[in-house]
Design a protein around this motif. Sequence first.
Motif, short mmCIF file in Angstrom:
data_model
loop_
_atom_site.label_atom_id
_atom_site.label_comp_id
_atom_site.label_asym_id
_atom_site.label_seq_id
_atom_site.Cartn_x
_atom_site.Cartn_y
_atom_site.Cartn_z
N MET A 130 0.81 -1.24 -0.08
CA MET A 130 -0.15 -0.02 0.02
C MET A 130 0.87 1.38 0.05
O MET A 130 2.00 1.37 0.79
N LEU A 131 0.59 2.23 -0.62
CA LEU A 131 1.32 3.48 -1.01
C LEU A 131 0.24 4.83 -0.82
O LEU A 131 -0.86 4.46 -0.95
N SER A 132 0.92 5.73 -0.09
CA SER A 132 0.30 7.15 -0.12
C SER A 132 0.47 7.49 -1.59
O SER A 132 0.83 7.36 -2.36
N ARG B 223 2.53 8.54 -6.78
CA ARG B 223 2.79 9.59 -7.92
C ARG B 223 4.29 9.60 -8.19
O ARG B 223 4.91 9.63 -9.25
N ALA B 224 5.25 9.29 -7.39
CA ALA B 224 6.48 9.30 -7.19
C ALA B 224 6.89 8.09 -8.22
O ALA B 224 7.61 8.03 -9.00
N PHE C 223 8.55 5.41 -13.45
CA PHE C 223 8.37 4.53 -14.28
C PHE C 223 8.48 5.06 -15.60
O PHE C 223 8.78 4.65 -16.69
N GLN C 224 7.62 6.30 -15.67
CA GLN C 224 7.17 7.02 -16.83
C GLN C 224 8.56 7.62 -17.43
O GLN C 224 8.95 7.26 -18.50
N ALA C 225 9.37 7.89 -16.44
CA ALA C 225 10.89 8.49 -17.13
C ALA C 225 11.62 7.40 -17.47
O ALA C 225 12.38 7.55 -18.50
N HIS C 226 11.28 6.01 -17.27
CA HIS C 226 12.19 4.81 -17.60
C HIS C 226 11.43 4.18 -18.83
O HIS C 226 11.74 2.94 -19.11
N THR D 65 -3.11 5.63 -13.45
CA THR D 65 -2.53 6.98 -13.41
C THR D 65 -2.80 7.28 -11.68
O THR D 65 -3.49 6.70 -10.95
N PRO D 66 -1.88 8.39 -11.29
CA PRO D 66 -2.10 8.84 -9.86
C PRO D 66 -3.56 9.15 -9.54
O PRO D 66 -3.97 8.84 -8.53
N ASP D 67 -4.10 9.91 -10.43
CA ASP D 67 -5.69 10.15 -10.16
C ASP D 67 -6.68 8.93 -10.05
O ASP D 67 -7.45 8.89 -9.35
N GLN D 68 -6.30 8.14 -10.95
CA GLN D 68 -7.32 6.83 -10.96
C GLN D 68 -6.82 6.18 -9.71
O GLN D 68 -7.82 5.50 -9.23
#
Length: 329
Positions: free
Chosen positions: A93-95, A100-101, A106-109, A116-119
């Motif tokens: 589980m992540l905050s 978002r981090a 992963f997007q940068a890689h 997505t973060p919003d989803q």
Amino acid sequence: MTLQLETEEFGCSLAAYMMQRKMPSWQSCILKPMPFLLCALVPDGLEDEAQAAAAAGLPVVRFLFDLSSDLPRITSEPVSTSLPCLGIHRGYMLSDKRYRALFDYFQAHGIRMVATPDQYESVHYYPNAYPKLAALSPRATWVQVDAPDAVCESMFFEALMEVKSWGCKYVLLKDYVKSAKDQAQRFLKVPVDCDLAELCCELVHVRGRRFYRGVVIKEHVELRHYFARGCPRTNEWRLFFAGGRCIAIMPNSFQDTHAAHVPDEVLDWAQASASCLNSPYLTIDVAESCNGGWFCLEAGDGGVSGPAPGQDLIEHWAALQQCFSKVEP
């Protein structure tokens, strides 16, 4: 490549449920070549998830959050491909900040995560999902706590006035994501006529660093119990949805097979609710009440929802692979 899977009994027979509703089955599916690479994103420490994803045919990318920077980093060999990559995350589980981090990292890689973060936030935090679940959920209200160290009783007075208008005897206290049942049972059935504001503050302190965003006050619903494995067991079920369809219906409270199965009308409601929630991969937990009715416990992001007891993780990853094999990254 043809992927064959053994049929498992899902209590209410997922295969039969899918057949009745003409839903696609993954028991024998042909995976066509994709114009992108689908991979599994699994944190260090979850070997069962990583092994299951690999057994289902997915390349696995391992990662962890660095203790000094609190930022993620890849710990396995990077995926070598010229194709765009779509990543299915299953982990701890992540905050919202950490998720978002992770997404940005992963997007940068070159890997876009399925949600997505919003989803992620739309189903991870109880107040965000509640409007879509309200029809089968207990009454609830909540108070956002931006500074847990400065929480005070006056913050909850307005919410408690609403609670008293419900006319119920007991409520349950939790934060926006988790209850404190592993730390203190006293928050699970709280008399409305006690000092609720004080207990709300206490919940924030008890949760400590694991406190998520705010306090939820829910009407308490008495659960039905079945005697199994030497003690009373509740009848809770976890429903997984991916790509808009139900991929698993799992008993989730160590109940035996004689416990009631989730009624078809509840499954239909959950399917409709999942379609309304803004998430490609989510869970909806439901439970049987002591009067034989059913209600919704909560929704959650599928990537941070643990498997149900005895759930076949290889089958689950294979189902995810089929669901997302046609989603463009």
